[in-house]
Design a protein around this motif. Structure first.
Motif, PDB file in Angstrom:
ATOM      1  N   ARG A 101     -16.631  15.775  26.397  1.00  0.00           N
ATOM      2  CA  ARG A 101     -17.793  16.661  26.437  1.00  0.00           C
ATOM      3  C   ARG A 101     -18.183  16.997  27.875  1.00  0.00           C
ATOM      4  O   ARG A 101     -18.584  18.131  28.172  1.00  0.00           O
ATOM      5  N   LEU A 102     -18.071  16.048  28.775  1.00  0.00           N
ATOM      6  CA  LEU A 102     -18.394  16.332  30.178  1.00  0.00           C
ATOM      7  C   LEU A 102     -17.387  17.302  30.782  1.00  0.00           C
ATOM      8  O   LEU A 102     -17.754  18.206  31.533  1.00  0.00           O
ATOM      9  N   LEU A 103     -16.120  17.146  30.448  1.00  0.00           N
ATOM     10  CA  LEU A 103     -15.095  18.042  30.982  1.00  0.00           C
ATOM     11  C   LEU A 103     -15.284  19.474  30.487  1.00  0.00           C
ATOM     12  O   LEU A 103     -14.987  20.430  31.220  1.00  0.00           O
ATOM     13  N   SER A 104     -15.763  19.642  29.262  1.00  0.00           N
ATOM     14  CA  SER A 104     -15.919  20.975  28.689  1.00  0.00           C
ATOM     15  C   SER A 104     -17.338  21.510  28.821  1.00  0.00           C
ATOM     16  O   SER A 104     -17.659  22.562  28.264  1.00  0.00           O
ATOM     17  N   HIS A 105     -18.197  20.808  29.563  1.00  0.00           N
ATOM     18  CA  HIS A 105     -19.584  21.231  29.788  1.00  0.00           C
ATOM     19  C   HIS A 105     -20.347  21.389  28.470  1.00  0.00           C
ATOM     20  O   HIS A 105     -21.122  22.328  28.282  1.00  0.00           O
ATOM     21  N   THR A 106     -20.121  20.467  27.559  1.00  0.00           N
ATOM     22  CA  THR A 106     -20.841  20.477  26.281  1.00  0.00           C
ATOM     23  C   THR A 106     -21.569  19.159  26.036  1.00  0.00           C
ATOM     24  O   THR A 106     -21.898  18.834  24.897  1.00  0.00           O
ATOM     25  N   ALA A 107     -21.830  18.399  27.101  1.00  0.00           N
ATOM     26  CA  ALA A 107     -22.548  17.121  26.962  1.00  0.00           C
ATOM     27  C   ALA A 107     -24.055  17.283  27.080  1.00  0.00           C
ATOM     28  O   ALA A 107     -24.796  16.341  26.826  1.00  0.00           O
ATOM     29  N   GLY A 108     -24.523  18.448  27.521  1.00  0.00           N
ATOM     30  CA  GLY A 108     -25.948  18.689  27.632  1.00  0.00           C
ATOM     31  C   GLY A 108     -26.589  18.179  28.902  1.00  0.00           C
ATOM     32  O   GLY A 108     -27.822  18.199  29.025  1.00  0.00           O
ATOM     33  N   TYR A 148     -23.252  24.605  31.734  1.00  0.00           N
ATOM     34  CA  TYR A 148     -22.517  24.230  32.952  1.00  0.00           C
ATOM     35  C   TYR A 148     -23.269  23.157  33.730  1.00  0.00           C
ATOM     36  O   TYR A 148     -24.482  23.247  33.936  1.00  0.00           O
ATOM     37  N   SER A 149     -22.535  22.147  34.197  1.00  0.00           N
ATOM     38  CA  SER A 149     -23.181  21.034  34.894  1.00  0.00           C
ATOM     39  C   SER A 149     -22.320  20.513  36.031  1.00  0.00           C
ATOM     40  O   SER A 149     -21.247  19.938  35.808  1.00  0.00           O
ATOM     41  N   ASN A 150     -22.805  20.713  37.265  1.00  0.00           N
ATOM     42  CA  ASN A 150     -22.171  20.065  38.414  1.00  0.00           C
ATOM     43  C   ASN A 150     -22.301  18.552  38.306  1.00  0.00           C
ATOM     44  O   ASN A 150     -21.387  17.808  38.677  1.00  0.00           O
ATOM     45  N   LEU A 151     -23.434  18.103  37.813  1.00  0.00           N
ATOM     46  CA  LEU A 151     -23.670  16.662  37.689  1.00  0.00           C
ATOM     47  C   LEU A 151     -22.627  16.011  36.795  1.00  0.00           C
ATOM     48  O   LEU A 151     -22.101  14.944  37.118  1.00  0.00           O
ATOM     49  N   GLY A 152     -22.318  16.658  35.662  1.00  0.00           N
ATOM     50  CA  GLY A 152     -21.357  16.064  34.743  1.00  0.00           C
ATOM     51  C   GLY A 152     -19.996  15.831  35.375  1.00  0.00           C
ATOM     52  O   GLY A 152     -19.391  14.763  35.220  1.00  0.00           O
ATOM     53  N   LEU A 153     -19.483  16.829  36.107  1.00  0.00           N
ATOM     54  CA  LEU A 153     -18.171  16.661  36.749  1.00  0.00           C
ATOM     55  C   LEU A 153     -18.241  15.684  37.906  1.00  0.00           C
ATOM     56  O   LEU A 153     -17.275  14.952  38.183  1.00  0.00           O
ATOM     57  N   ALA A 154     -19.393  15.630  38.604  1.00  0.00           N
ATOM     58  CA  ALA A 154     -19.547  14.658  39.684  1.00  0.00           C
ATOM     59  C   ALA A 154     -19.499  13.237  39.140  1.00  0.00           C
ATOM     60  O   ALA A 154     -18.876  12.348  39.739  1.00  0.00           O
ATOM     61  N   VAL A 155     -20.131  13.020  37.993  1.00  0.00           N
ATOM     62  CA  VAL A 155     -20.091  11.689  37.369  1.00  0.00           C
ATOM     63  C   VAL A 155     -18.654  11.323  37.008  1.00  0.00           C
ATOM     64  O   VAL A 155     -18.207  10.190  37.244  1.00  0.00           O
ATOM     65  N   LEU A 156     -17.892  12.281  36.463  1.00  0.00           N
ATOM     66  CA  LEU A 156     -16.495  11.991  36.122  1.00  0.00           C
ATOM     67  C   LEU A 156     -15.676  11.654  37.366  1.00  0.00           C
ATOM     68  O   LEU A 156     -14.813  10.770  37.335  1.00  0.00           O
ATOM     69  N   PRO A 264     -16.665  28.638  23.804  1.00  0.00           N
ATOM     70  CA  PRO A 264     -16.931  29.864  24.557  1.00  0.00           C
ATOM     71  C   PRO A 264     -18.107  29.619  25.490  1.00  0.00           C
ATOM     72  O   PRO A 264     -18.890  28.680  25.295  1.00  0.00           O
ATOM     73  N   THR A 265     -18.241  30.439  26.493  1.00  0.00           N
ATOM     74  CA  THR A 265     -19.370  30.291  27.417  1.00  0.00           C
ATOM     75  C   THR A 265     -20.569  31.126  26.991  1.00  0.00           C
ATOM     76  O   THR A 265     -21.638  31.021  27.594  1.00  0.00           O
ATOM     77  N   ASP A 266     -20.394  31.967  25.962  1.00  0.00           N
ATOM     78  CA  ASP A 266     -21.487  32.800  25.467  1.00  0.00           C
ATOM     79  C   ASP A 266     -21.346  32.887  23.951  1.00  0.00           C
ATOM     80  O   ASP A 266     -20.237  32.965  23.422  1.00  0.00           O
ATOM     81  N   GLU A 267     -22.485  32.897  23.269  1.00  0.00           N
ATOM     82  CA  GLU A 267     -22.457  32.873  21.811  1.00  0.00           C
ATOM     83  C   GLU A 267     -21.825  34.116  21.209  1.00  0.00           C
ATOM     84  O   GLU A 267     -21.114  34.044  20.189  1.00  0.00           O
ATOM     85  N   THR A 268     -22.073  35.276  21.797  1.00  0.00           N
ATOM     86  CA  THR A 268     -21.629  36.533  21.194  1.00  0.00           C
ATOM     87  C   THR A 268     -20.541  37.248  21.974  1.00  0.00           C
ATOM     88  O   THR A 268     -19.746  37.975  21.383  1.00  0.00           O
ATOM     89  N   LEU A 269     -20.497  37.081  23.282  1.00  0.00           N
ATOM     90  CA  LEU A 269     -19.480  37.737  24.105  1.00  0.00           C
ATOM     91  C   LEU A 269     -18.395  36.724  24.435  1.00  0.00           C
ATOM     92  O   LEU A 269     -18.511  35.970  25.388  1.00  0.00           O
ATOM     93  N   TRP A 270     -17.361  36.697  23.639  1.00  0.00           N
ATOM     94  CA  TRP A 270     -16.305  35.702  23.820  1.00  0.00           C
ATOM     95  C   TRP A 270     -15.313  36.163  24.878  1.00  0.00           C
ATOM     96  O   TRP A 270     -14.119  36.272  24.661  1.00  0.00           O
TER      97      TRP A 270
END
Length: 462
Positions: A101-108, A148-156, A264-270
């Protein structure tokens, strides 16, 4: 100068002029040509004119290196992508977030570490960043959506450093930069650094941006590099078999996994997605550009490789590095150059040559079969059994099968349609295949209903 190179240079000059970018460096890497590198503008340091060796901040392109370090650790059995961070790193909060989840920016995770780091330009060291996780927010529930999270990738990055027993800077240099020969990519500010600017929106003034050392957040955005190094890196992300044939840095199959879109990075514009640490930009005709954009004060970067498509020579990567933090042309040019490369200078067409026939045991499989009322064509190409839906577009990859060890009549689908599923062959007394089951669906030589009756017989009388 070839016509293609002339078009590349014109595109770069136009982007630099339209974007008002003080210094622009671009490079194309491909399997069948020498690298092309071009610079336009001024470095901001009179004693060091702009040239191919000039170095730029690549910002969040750094995340792709950190992602590769995580996948190296996974391949070596040191981590499980679906395990929580707390299994490997002592964290005061949010330890349930998984590595995947951290790698895919879906950890919140919130975007940045605790504090107004882009206001103060003071970033925490690794220890403090981890210790202050209890002061940051989980802005979205785990797995809810892309954020998107800089923090998440920094933690990894700090997690990998702890596992390896060194600093992130040491690990990325030892395990990625050196093996791939990326000699002009560094963690520290190099002597060849150009000046990064904020260009005034209402005049032609340009103000140098202050230097920023990201300290513990370095795994998210710290690196400096040249366009040539980054074009090679982009080629590696897109085609590791060509750039790193021995798999010294990462197995090609692992890069395949990283490139699979998870959100996807956007709900409607894939129009873009994320895999495991990689941005995926779909192009027409089953082509995808894979890589990352980067931004730091005074700098923008676009680093992408091209996958698939007619004219692709393989190991096709492009990097565009600019010394303005506001010129979107930097990030647009990288995709334009990748398109131009296959349009203006496509790969040579290799002549078709006869190959050995299919093994005797699989010859009765070849040809047309029916399932669920649809027709499929099975063939033997490149030394493998393959299948396509009849009439499928030529650019749609076939399903590819490999027999299980010691079970030649049971094959695993290794790619394409129904990947992972089994294909089971049923033979008659003479050894010819008369029926198959793929993903449990029956395949026969004539069109049959699910009850086994031939379509040609029509309905049974009532």
């Amino acid at each position: 100068m070839s016509a293609a190179v002339g078009r590349y240079e014109r595109a770069a000059r136009k982007a630099q002029a339209d974007g008002r970018i003080p210094a622009l460096s671009v490079a194309l890497h491909r399997a069948d040509r020498e690298p092309w590198v071009f610079t336009v503008g001024e470095s901001g340091v009179p004693a060091r004119p702009l040239g191919p060796g000039s170095r730029f901040r690549i910002g969040s392109v750094t995340k792709t290196f950190t992602a590769v370090l995580v996948m190296q650790a996974r391949d070596e059995g040191l981590v499980d992508l679906d395990a929580p961070v707390s299994a490997y790193l002592d964290v005061p909060a949010h330890g349930d977030a998984t590595l995947r989840r951290l790698l895919s920016h879906t950890a919140g995770f919130q975007r940045e570490p605790y504090g107004d780091v882009w206001d103060t330009l003071i970033t925490p060291d690794a220890g403090r960043m981890i210790a202050e996780l209890d002061r940051v927010e989980r802005v979205l529930p785990n797995a809810r959506r892309f954020h998107y999270s800089n923090l998440g990738l920094a933690v990894l990055g700090q997690l990998v450093a702890k596992l390896r027993g060194g600093t992130w800077a040491e690990i990325v240099t030892e395990r990625v930069l050196n093996p791939l020969g990326l000699a002009t990519t560094t963690v520290e500010t190099p002597p060849e650094a150009v000046v990064g600017y904020l260009v005034d929106a209402y005049s032609d003034a340009a103000r140098p941006e202050p230097p920023v050392d990201l300290a513990g957040v370095g795994p998210a955005a710290q690196l400096w590099s040249t366009a040539a190094d980054m074009a090679k890196w982009a080629a590696f992300l897109a085609d590791p078999r060509a750039v790193d044939p021995g798999g010294r840095v990462l197995a090609a199959a692992t890069l395949d996994e990283m490139r699979w879109p998870l959100t996807p990075t956007d709900e409607t514009l894939w129009g873009a997605g994320f895999g495991l640490g990689l941005i995926l930009m779909p192009e027409p005709k089953r082509v995808v550009h894979v890589g990352h954009d980067g931004a730091m004060p005074g700098f923008l970067a676009g680093v992408y490789g091209r996958r698939g498509g007619e004219g692709n020579p393989g190991a096709l990567g492009c990097a565009v590095l600019g010394s303005s933090g506001t010129a979107g042309q930097t990030n647009e040019l990288v995709h334009e150059l990748l398109r131009l490369a296959v349009e203006l200078d496509p790969a040579d067409i290799k002549p078709w040559r006869p190959a050995p026939p299919a093994p005797v045991s699989y010859r009765s499989v070849l040809g047309r079969w029916w399932s669920e009322g649809s027709e499929f064509v099975f063939g033997w190409h490149d030394g493998q059994l393959q299948a396509r839906v009849a009439g499928a577009p030529a650019d749609r990859p076939p399903a590819v099968f490999e027999p299980l060890p010691d079970e030649p009549d049971v094959l695993r689908t290794v790619s394409g349609r129904e990947a992972g599923e089994l294909l089971r062959l049923t033979r008659d007394e003479s050894g010819s295949v008369i029926r198959m089951h793929w993903a449990t669906y029956r395949f026969t030589r004539i069109q049959e209903a699910f009850d086994g009756g031939p379509a040609s017989a029509g309905p049974e009388p009532r």
